[in-house]
Design an enzyme around this catalytic site. Structure first.
Site, PDB file in Angstrom:
ATOM      1  CG  HIS A   6       9.793   1.529  11.993  1.00  0.00           C
ATOM      2  ND1 HIS A   6      10.010   0.063  11.934  1.00  0.00           N
ATOM      3  CD2 HIS A   6       9.834   1.688  13.280  1.00  0.00           C
ATOM      4  CE1 HIS A   6       9.837  -0.435  13.079  1.00  0.00           C
ATOM      5  NE2 HIS A   6       9.434   0.433  14.023  1.00  0.00           N
ATOM      6  CG  ASN A  61      12.406   1.151   6.434  1.00  0.00           C
ATOM      7  OD1 ASN A  61      11.609   0.607   5.571  1.00  0.00           O
ATOM      8  ND2 ASN A  61      12.440   0.951   7.671  1.00  0.00           N
ATOM      9  CG  LEU A  78      15.980  -3.136  12.535  1.00  0.00           C
ATOM     10  CD1 LEU A  78      16.029  -3.580  10.975  1.00  0.00           C
ATOM     11  CD2 LEU A  78      15.424  -4.426  13.420  1.00  0.00           C
ATOM     12  CG  ASP A  79      13.620  -0.353  12.266  1.00  0.00           C
ATOM     13  OD1 ASP A  79      13.211  -0.297  11.120  1.00  0.00           O
ATOM     14  OD2 ASP A  79      12.966  -1.339  12.793  1.00  0.00           O
ATOM     15  CB  SER A 139      -0.895  -0.059   1.210  1.00  0.00           C
ATOM     16  OG  SER A 139      -0.435   0.306   2.422  1.00  0.00           O
ATOM     17  CG  ASN A 140       3.619   2.637   2.988  1.00  0.00           C
ATOM     18  OD1 ASN A 140       3.497   3.760   3.134  1.00  0.00           O
ATOM     19  ND2 ASN A 140       3.479   1.835   3.712  1.00  0.00           N
ATOM     20  CB  THR A 159      -4.409   7.376   7.365  1.00  0.00           C
ATOM     21  OG1 THR A 159      -5.412   6.298   7.254  1.00  0.00           O
ATOM     22  CG2 THR A 159      -4.841   8.374   6.547  1.00  0.00           C
ATOM     23  NE  ARG A 214      12.931 -12.640   3.386  1.00  0.00           N
ATOM     24  CZ  ARG A 214      12.369 -13.938   3.619  1.00  0.00           C
ATOM     25  NH1 ARG A 214      13.127 -14.029   4.987  1.00  0.00           N
ATOM     26  NH2 ARG A 214      11.871 -14.668   2.815  1.00  0.00           N
ATOM     27  CB  ILE A 215      17.378  -7.670   8.572  1.00  0.00           C
ATOM     28  CG1 ILE A 215      16.442  -7.467   9.425  1.00  0.00           C
ATOM     29  CG2 ILE A 215      18.810  -6.899   8.708  1.00  0.00           C
ATOM     30  CD1 ILE A 215      16.820  -8.025  11.033  1.00  0.00           C
TER      31      ILE A 215
END
Ligand code: GRF
Length: 185
Positions: free
Chosen positions: A109, A107, A144-145, A14-15, A172, A91-92
């Site tokens: 998040h 990315n 990560l993130d 959806s993104n 949204t 996946r990382i």
């Protein structure tokens, strides 16, 4: 200048669709040259094809992550993708891929980073009892993130929220924020 995008997606997409919608509405000066998935049945693949976007799945072996990453990197380079957009890619990535496209991987998040990294961030937010959460677009680094934050949006956490209702409210905002962050690159 028109931004050349390549998308990595594992699922619903959806993104990715929100980004493509803005491209088609000419509110985002970009073009998605290629969508790659680690899952052959990812709905994102079909969505891409209905928009005339080259979409392929590549085999993913967790014991040999670099085989996927090498093939994906070669395909993204061959298609002329400058920016790599992670859109629900589950996946990382290893340092090999992150260094190959250093500073060019984005990315999204569904939390206000640096809070609630990793899996199930909406559930983490509910368990922590926070009153606000949201989403973050950031550059991808080997941790990560954790990369530099490009954009954030805030939503309230309401008293009777479940993981589903909070996720929907955040989603949204994701659909608005990701195209905006790409526009501001
Ligand atoms: C989104 O919530 C995104 O923030 C997270 O994974 C989900 C992907 O959703 N990284 P979709 O595939 O874009 O619909």
């Amino acid at each position: 200048m028109t931004a050349s995008l390549g998308v990595l997606a594992s699922g619903r997409g959806s993104n990715f669709q929100a980004i493509q919608r803005e491209i088609e509405a000419q509110t985002l000066d970009a073009r998605i040259h290629l969508l790659l998935s680690d899952r052959p049945n990812a709905p994102a693949l079909d969505i891409a094809r209905t928009h005339g976007i080259d979409a392929r799945s590549l085999p993913y072996d967790p014991a040999n992550r670099q085989a996927f990453e090498r093939a994906a990197g070669d395909a993204l380079d061959a298609a002329g993708c400058h920016w790599i957009i992670l859109a629900g890619f589950m996946r990382i990535l290893t340092p090999y891929f992150i260094e190959r496209f250093a500073g060019r991987i984005l990315n999204i998040h569904p939390s206000l980073l640096p809070a609630f990294k990793g899996l199930h961030p909406q559930r983490q937010a509910l368990n922590a009892g926070v009153k606000f959460s949201g989403c973050t677009v950031h550059l991808v680094t080997p941790d990560l993130d954790d990369g530099p934050i490009l954009a954030q949006a805030v939503v309230p956490v309401l008293p009777h929220d479940t993981e589903d209702t909070l996720s929907a409210r955040i989603l949204t905002e994701e659909h608005r924020l990701y195209p905006e962050a790409i526009r501001n690159l």
